[in-house]
Motif scaffolding. Sequence first.
Motif, PDB file in Angstrom:
ATOM      1  N   UNK A 140       6.008 -17.459  75.945  1.00 49.26           N
ATOM      2  CA  UNK A 140       5.913 -18.911  76.090  1.00 49.26           C
ATOM      3  C   UNK A 140       7.264 -19.515  76.464  1.00 49.26           C
ATOM      4  N   UNK A 141       8.326 -19.017  75.857  1.00 49.61           N
ATOM      5  CA  UNK A 141       9.656 -19.545  76.162  1.00 49.61           C
ATOM      6  C   UNK A 141      10.046 -19.274  77.616  1.00 49.61           C
ATOM      7  N   UNK A 142       9.723 -18.094  78.106  1.00 49.20           N
ATOM      8  CA  UNK A 142      10.037 -17.798  79.506  1.00 49.20           C
ATOM      9  C   UNK A 142       9.257 -18.743  80.414  1.00 49.20           C
ATOM     10  N   UNK A 143       7.971 -18.949  80.101  1.00 46.59           N
ATOM     11  CA  UNK A 143       7.148 -19.833  80.925  1.00 46.59           C
ATOM     12  C   UNK A 143       7.718 -21.242  80.978  1.00 46.59           C
ATOM     13  N   UNK A 144       8.245 -21.719  79.865  1.00 48.29           N
ATOM     14  CA  UNK A 144       8.767 -23.086  79.789  1.00 48.29           C
ATOM     15  C   UNK A 144      10.180 -23.180  80.354  1.00 48.29           C
ATOM     16  N   UNK A 145      11.045 -22.247  79.959  1.00 52.22           N
ATOM     17  CA  UNK A 145      12.472 -22.376  80.267  1.00 52.22           C
ATOM     18  C   UNK A 145      12.866 -21.785  81.624  1.00 52.22           C
ATOM     19  N   UNK A 146      12.033 -20.892  82.170  1.00 53.24           N
ATOM     20  CA  UNK A 146      12.337 -20.333  83.491  1.00 53.24           C
ATOM     21  C   UNK A 146      11.430 -20.926  84.564  1.00 53.24           C
ATOM     22  N   UNK A 204      -3.390 -15.100  76.742  1.00 57.34           N
ATOM     23  CA  UNK A 204      -2.430 -15.010  77.836  1.00 57.34           C
ATOM     24  C   UNK A 204      -2.344 -16.327  78.596  1.00 57.34           C
ATOM     25  N   UNK A 205      -3.486 -16.931  78.871  1.00 59.91           N
ATOM     26  CA  UNK A 205      -3.493 -18.219  79.560  1.00 59.91           C
ATOM     27  C   UNK A 205      -2.751 -19.263  78.735  1.00 59.91           C
ATOM     28  N   UNK A 206      -2.976 -19.255  77.431  1.00 55.22           N
ATOM     29  CA  UNK A 206      -2.309 -20.222  76.557  1.00 55.22           C
ATOM     30  C   UNK A 206      -0.797 -20.038  76.569  1.00 55.22           C
ATOM     31  N   UNK A 207      -0.332 -18.808  76.727  1.00 51.47           N
ATOM     32  CA  UNK A 207       1.110 -18.531  76.690  1.00 51.47           C
ATOM     33  C   UNK A 207       1.853 -19.109  77.886  1.00 51.47           C
ATOM     34  N   UNK A 208       1.174 -19.243  79.025  1.00 53.04           N
ATOM     35  CA  UNK A 208       1.860 -19.708  80.243  1.00 53.04           C
ATOM     36  C   UNK A 208       1.341 -21.053  80.736  1.00 53.04           C
ATOM     37  N   UNK A 209       0.319 -21.571  80.096  1.00 51.74           N
ATOM     38  CA  UNK A 209      -0.303 -22.817  80.564  1.00 51.74           C
ATOM     39  C   UNK A 209       0.731 -23.947  80.669  1.00 51.74           C
ATOM     40  N   UNK A 210       0.625 -24.709  81.750  1.00 54.80           N
ATOM     41  CA  UNK A 210       1.501 -25.858  81.951  1.00 54.80           C
ATOM     42  C   UNK A 210       2.760 -25.555  82.725  1.00 54.80           C
ATOM     43  N   UNK A 211       3.073 -24.286  82.928  1.00 51.15           N
ATOM     44  CA  UNK A 211       4.261 -23.891  83.680  1.00 51.15           C
ATOM     45  C   UNK A 211       3.911 -23.792  85.165  1.00 51.15           C
ATOM     46  N   UNK A 212       4.779 -24.308  86.000  1.00 48.93           N
ATOM     47  CA  UNK A 212       4.550 -24.209  87.440  1.00 48.93           C
ATOM     48  C   UNK A 212       4.491 -22.749  87.873  1.00 48.93           C
ATOM     49  N   UNK A 213       3.529 -22.432  88.708  1.00 47.10           N
ATOM     50  CA  UNK A 213       3.355 -21.082  89.262  1.00 47.10           C
ATOM     51  C   UNK A 213       3.030 -20.042  88.191  1.00 47.10           C
ATOM     52  N   UNK A 214       2.383 -20.476  87.115  1.00 45.50           N
ATOM     53  CA  UNK A 214       2.029 -19.558  86.022  1.00 45.50           C
ATOM     54  C   UNK A 214       0.939 -18.597  86.453  1.00 45.50           C
ATOM     55  N   UNK A 215       0.979 -17.376  85.861  1.00 43.82           N
ATOM     56  CA  UNK A 215       0.004 -16.344  86.192  1.00 43.82           C
ATOM     57  C   UNK A 215      -0.343 -15.562  84.926  1.00 43.82           C
ATOM     58  N   UNK A 216      -1.521 -14.952  84.926  1.00 41.65           N
ATOM     59  CA  UNK A 216      -1.847 -13.922  83.949  1.00 41.65           C
ATOM     60  C   UNK A 216      -2.297 -12.689  84.718  1.00 41.65           C
ATOM     61  N   UNK A 217      -2.001 -11.524  84.167  1.00 38.90           N
ATOM     62  CA  UNK A 217      -2.474 -10.276  84.761  1.00 38.90           C
ATOM     63  C   UNK A 217      -3.354  -9.571  83.745  1.00 38.90           C
ATOM     64  N   UNK A 218      -4.595  -9.310  84.134  1.00 39.46           N
ATOM     65  CA  UNK A 218      -5.573  -8.655  83.271  1.00 39.46           C
ATOM     66  C   UNK A 218      -5.651  -7.180  83.655  1.00 39.46           C
ATOM     67  N   UNK A 219      -5.477  -6.292  82.692  1.00 41.40           N
ATOM     68  CA  UNK A 219      -5.511  -4.854  82.956  1.00 41.40           C
ATOM     69  C   UNK A 219      -6.937  -4.351  82.788  1.00 41.40           C
ATOM     70  N   UNK A 220      -7.468  -3.744  83.846  1.00 40.72           N
ATOM     71  CA  UNK A 220      -8.847  -3.246  83.864  1.00 40.72           C
ATOM     72  C   UNK A 220      -8.823  -1.786  84.309  1.00 40.72           C
ATOM     73  N   UNK A 221      -9.468  -0.876  83.589  1.00 40.76           N
ATOM     74  CA  UNK A 221      -9.470   0.533  84.007  1.00 40.76           C
ATOM     75  C   UNK A 221     -10.301   0.742  85.266  1.00 40.76           C
TER      76      UNK A 221
END
Length: 426
Positions: free
Chosen positions: A74-80, A100-117
Motif C-alpha cells: 500500500x505504501x508503494x502504491x501511495x508514495x511511488x 490485492x485490489x484494495x492494496x493499490x486502489x486509488x493509485x495512478x496506473x495501479x495494477x494487480x497480477x493474478x497467478x493462474x496455473x
Amino acid sequence: MARDVVRESARAGRVVIWEESARDGAQAKTLMSADFRVRLALEQGRIFGADGPRHVVFAAGFPAVCAEEFEAVRRVAVEAEGAVSVAAVCRGAARDVRQAVAAVRGSAHARVMVVVPASEAMAQVMVHRTAREALEGGVALVKEARGLDDTVAVDVCLADAGRADHALVAAHAQSMTAAGAGVVVLADTVGGQLPSDAAALFSRVRTACTDDVVLASHLHNDLGLGLANTLEALRAGVRVVSSAWLGIAERSGMVATEQVLLLLAHRPERTAQLLGGQTGDPWWTAPDLTRLPGIARMVGEETGIPLTVTTPVVGPGVGTISTGTPFVRPRLFQPYDPQRLLGIAPSVVLTHLASARVVTAVAARLGHELDRDRAGSAMAWVKSRAFRTGRAVVDDEAFAAYLDGLAGAPATAPAAPDTDPAGAAR
C-alpha cells in the motif's frame, strides 16, 4: 476505465520492465522494508524520467502474506505514484484478488497480477483442477477483478506456461484479454526452458493470438539461461519482460534488470536485432544507464546479496584494469565504455599480473614518481606480496607504505621490461 499505459507501450513496440526484486526477490529469502520498496520504486522510475509508469511495472509485493506485507504494498502504491506503475500480486482466489485490489486502489496506473496455473501438473497442485478448468477460472477472476475497480488494471501470470499446452494457453490468453486483462505473463516457473523452448512458446502463443493480446515473459535462471530465454521472448515480439535487480528471485533467480537495460540500450544499432528486427524506437524515454550501478548497490546493501567481480554491468570488476596491454589499449578489452554509459570511472588495480606501467600509474596516484629502476623494484615487490598473502589484489595502503620506504632507499633491482602476463614487451 483508466488508461492502461503498459498495454499502450507494449502495443507501440516500447519495452516495459516488470520489476520483481521486491516480490519474487522475497522468494530468494530476502526481505525489502516498506521504506526501501518505496525508495527503489522511485529510483527505478527516475531511470525513465516522466515516462517511468510507461516503462516500469513495479511488483510491490504479495498483500495476502500478512498485514505488514499488505501495508508495504500500500505504501508503494501511495508514495511511488506517478514514478512507476505499481502492481500487487495475488493467487487465483477471489479473496486474494479483492485484497490485492484494495492494496493499490486509488493509485495512478495501479495494477494487480493474478497467478493462474497453466500446466496440468501445476493446476493439480495449486487448485486441484485440470489446466483447462484452472484457465477458465482465470477468465472469471479477471472479470471479477475488473468489476471491483475498473481503474485498476488486471494482469494474469500463467504459471508453468513453459510445460503447458501452447494452444490451450493461447486460447485462454485471448479469452482473458477479452475479459479485460491488460497483460498475460507466460512464466517458466521452474526455470527449465532452453532458448529453443522459450522461442517456441512465445512465437506459437503470439502467432495464435490476435494483436490485442499483450504477452509478457517471466523466466527463471535455474539453468543459467534466464537472459538468453528473455532475449528469445523479445525476438518473438514480447515487449513486457520480467526481471529483478541483481537477478534475485526464487531459487537461482531470474534475468537481472541491469543486464536487460544495458543490452537493450547501449548499442541502438544492435537493439533492432535483439527485438526481432523492429525498426521503431523501443523507448518513450531512453533509460539513463548511469543510474544502474547506484541502484544495484542499494539493492545489494538492503538484501545482503553481494556484488562480486563476476557480476556483469554493476559489479566492482567493471572498469578495472590490472595488466599491461589493457592499460595501454583499454577499449580493446571491453564491449562498452563504462564511464560514458554507466558513469563508472576506470580504475587501475594492483595484482600479481601488474606490469611496470601499471605499477607506475598506481604509484603516481599515490603521490610517488618512479624511475625505471624503482618501477622494476616495485613491480617485483607487488608480485611477491600477492603470493605471500595469497591475495591477488595488493591494496593501496600496503603499497603506499612500501613506496614510502622505497623513496629513501637506493635502487638495487635491475631495470625490468614492461611486460604483460603473456610476456610480450610493451
